[in-house]
Design a protein around this motif. Sequence first.
Motif, short mmCIF file in Angstrom:
data_model
loop_
_atom_site.label_atom_id
_atom_site.label_comp_id
_atom_site.label_asym_id
_atom_site.label_seq_id
_atom_site.Cartn_x
_atom_site.Cartn_y
_atom_site.Cartn_z
N TYR A 117 6.75 3.34 3.86
CA TYR A 117 7.08 2.02 3.34
C TYR A 117 6.42 1.84 1.97
N PRO A 118 7.15 1.38 0.97
CA PRO A 118 6.50 1.03 -0.29
C PRO A 118 5.43 -0.03 -0.05
N ALA A 119 4.28 0.16 -0.69
CA ALA A 119 3.13 -0.72 -0.51
C ALA A 119 3.06 -1.71 -1.67
N TYR B 169 -2.94 6.35 -0.42
CA TYR B 169 -1.57 6.39 0.11
C TYR B 169 -1.07 7.83 0.20
N GLU B 170 -1.25 8.59 -0.87
CA GLU B 170 -0.76 9.96 -0.90
C GLU B 170 -1.44 10.82 0.15
N ALA B 171 -2.75 10.64 0.33
CA ALA B 171 -3.48 11.41 1.33
C ALA B 171 -3.00 11.07 2.74
N PRO C 297 -7.49 -0.61 3.34
CA PRO C 297 -7.23 0.82 3.60
C PRO C 297 -6.35 1.05 4.82
N LYS C 298 -6.58 0.30 5.91
CA LYS C 298 -5.76 0.47 7.11
C LYS C 298 -4.30 0.18 6.81
N SER C 299 -4.03 -0.88 6.06
CA SER C 299 -2.65 -1.26 5.75
C SER C 299 -1.99 -0.22 4.84
N VAL C 300 -2.72 0.26 3.85
CA VAL C 300 -2.17 1.27 2.94
C VAL C 300 -1.82 2.54 3.71
N GLU C 301 -2.71 2.96 4.58
CA GLU C 301 -2.47 4.18 5.35
C GLU C 301 -1.31 4.00 6.32
N TRP D 280 9.64 -3.00 3.42
CA TRP D 280 8.60 -2.99 2.41
C TRP D 280 7.40 -3.72 3.01
N MET D 281 6.22 -3.46 2.48
CA MET D 281 5.03 -4.03 3.12
C MET D 281 3.97 -4.37 2.08
N THR D 282 3.37 -5.54 2.22
CA THR D 282 2.15 -5.80 1.44
C THR D 282 1.01 -5.02 2.09
N ALA D 283 0.28 -4.28 1.29
CA ALA D 283 -0.78 -3.43 1.82
C ALA D 283 -1.96 -3.47 0.88
N GLN D 284 -3.03 -4.12 1.32
CA GLN D 284 -4.23 -4.24 0.50
C GLN D 284 -5.38 -3.43 1.10
#
Length: 363
Positions: A189-191, A208-210, A178-182, A172-176
């Motif tokens: 990985y769940p964001a 995320y979906e894109a 745009p680079k991290s989300v992508e 799992w990942m913390t993603a805030q």
Amino acid sequence: MEFSVFIIGPTAGQGSEAEVYASILREIRLSDELGFDMLWFAEHHFDTLFSTSPSPNLFLAIAARETRRIKLGTAITVLPFHHPTRIAEEGAMLDLLSNGRFQWGIGRGITGHEFQSYSLDSAHSWESFVEAHDAVLAAWRTGRMAHDGVHVKVPPTEIAPRVVQQPHPPVWMTAQSPKSVEWAAAHDYPAMQIGEDLATGAQQRARYEAAARQAGVAVRRGGIVPLRMVCVASTDAEAREIAAERVVRFWDHTARTTAPVFTKSPGAAAGTAGYEYWLTMNPQKFVGVGLDGLMEAGLVLAGSPGTVIDQVQRQIDALGCRQIMCDFWRASGIDAREGSMRLFANEVIPAFRERTPARAVAE
């Protein structure tokens, strides 16, 4: 839908360190008994109002022996703060001790004073994060680590023990940003998101979906996983009375602690490089809006069970989420927190157990 308990464990405003740790131990057992799906432990340092959980692995080792069913994870392990061989070996130990329930939540860190105290340059946190991630996963898959990177250098080394879950524990990942989300989307990985209001979270969902589509990933695990402060009581008025002062105080402190102002103030990070996104969306924009403003933004779930059910549905509708991380700590004190957990488990969770939200990306 799945619901997890997130324990950050601030001491200031809660009680003595001994009282806080005793409460955490009770809530470890209670989370399992009440049927929550996962139990997450934060990693933060040098700030008792923000958190007194410098080592989530220590809590997880206890939880592995005190629980039987619930999945156990780090939220998060801050990869730049640790040597990857240590991360790999301790993660494998936790997977063994929990009989394959360990969940590896990771991130690069956001709190400036922590980087300063570790004498690390936050401008290199992304590169360090990716190298550590790659080295640890390779070690879990093969039982050996060998990495010759810019920030991570490990000669060929045997890693023991071996993980139970194959090829490795779920990531799992913390993603805030745009680079991290992508990046999370490309890896399925769940964001986990700590500070996005619902409007911003909906934008993150689309991003995320894109990115998942572009990477050719048919999302099976991934998607947005929001962290929300939660307080449930018999009535809306009672929940608001319990939560109002605490939520506002902790939110305002969180905003200051993670503020990317990058000055010489105690909470500031070393430089802006890599954290530009946080300049535009960091939690400071909700400082001063009060409990009503935080609830309207979807950052706080507070009220009677019926009210909180509606608030949870609002999260699902906006984010397409299949899990919500519940932070009961910053919304109530020791005396009220366990009652809030019981009401959520007994009256809110059952309303969603038979529901199957649409997947973030069609399979």
